[in-house]
Design a protein around this motif. Structure first.
Motif, PDB file in Angstrom:
ATOM      1  N   GLY A  94       1.369   6.723  -6.860  1.00 41.91           N
ATOM      2  CA  GLY A  94       0.300   7.669  -7.175  1.00 41.91           C
ATOM      3  C   GLY A  94       0.737   9.106  -6.989  1.00 41.91           C
ATOM      4  N   ARG A  95       1.496   9.381  -5.951  1.00 38.32           N
ATOM      5  CA  ARG A  95       1.958  10.739  -5.714  1.00 38.32           C
ATOM      6  C   ARG A  95       2.929  11.170  -6.806  1.00 38.32           C
ATOM      7  N   ARG A 139       0.962  11.942  -9.948  1.00 40.39           N
ATOM      8  CA  ARG A 139       0.199  13.180  -9.797  1.00 40.39           C
ATOM      9  C   ARG A 139       1.130  14.382  -9.910  1.00 40.39           C
ATOM     10  N   ALA A 175       0.838  -1.207   0.000  1.00 42.54           N
ATOM     11  CA  ALA A 175       0.000   0.000   0.000  1.00 42.54           C
ATOM     12  C   ALA A 175       0.872   1.256   0.000  1.00 42.54           C
ATOM     13  N   GLY A 176       1.989   1.209   0.697  1.00 37.94           N
ATOM     14  CA  GLY A 176       2.916   2.341   0.688  1.00 37.94           C
ATOM     15  C   GLY A 176       3.512   2.570  -0.691  1.00 37.94           C
ATOM     16  N   VAL A 230       2.118   1.746  -3.551  1.00 39.95           N
ATOM     17  CA  VAL A 230       1.048   2.274  -4.405  1.00 39.95           C
ATOM     18  C   VAL A 230       0.843   3.761  -4.122  1.00 39.95           C
ATOM     19  N   ALA A 231       0.883   4.166  -2.864  1.00 36.68           N
ATOM     20  CA  ALA A 231       0.699   5.575  -2.509  1.00 36.68           C
ATOM     21  C   ALA A 231       1.836   6.424  -3.072  1.00 36.68           C
ATOM     22  N   ARG A 232       3.072   5.939  -2.975  1.00 34.63           N
ATOM     23  CA  ARG A 232       4.200   6.687  -3.538  1.00 34.63           C
ATOM     24  C   ARG A 232       4.092   6.786  -5.051  1.00 34.63           C
TER      25      ARG A 232
END
Length: 85
Positions: free
Chosen positions: A56-57, A60, A49-50, A52-54
């Motif tokens: 995505g950031r 973006r 999950a970490g 995936v979050a990185r």
């Protein structure tokens, strides 16, 4: 008035998310020290999950950056846009 009804719900959701994050981090630490199989599974999910979050950031941020123009850096020189002269 309707907005006030949702504030406790949003607060409860944020608390649950915070507890999941803290629990996931605890499982990562425990798994590093050789915890049981289920802890290693939770740690894998947390680390995934970490990632995936990185990812995505990063994507973006790439979309928000203006395209570069080699002839013009866009920097006027000063903090407030002035050239300083």
């Amino acid at each position: 008035m309707a907005r006030e009804r949702w504030f406790p719900v949003v607060g409860a959701v944020l608390i649950v998310v915070l507890l999941l994050v803290v629990g996931g981090c605890g499982c990562v630490v425990w798994a590093e020290r050789g915890g049981p199989k289920w802890v290693r599974g939770v740690a894998r999910v947390t680390l995934g999950a970490g990632r995936v979050a990185r990812w995505g950031r990063r994507n973006r941020n790439r979309q928000l950056l203006p395209t570069s123009n080699p002839g013009n850096s866009g920097d006027a020189g000063g903090v407030d846009g002035s050239s300083g002269s």
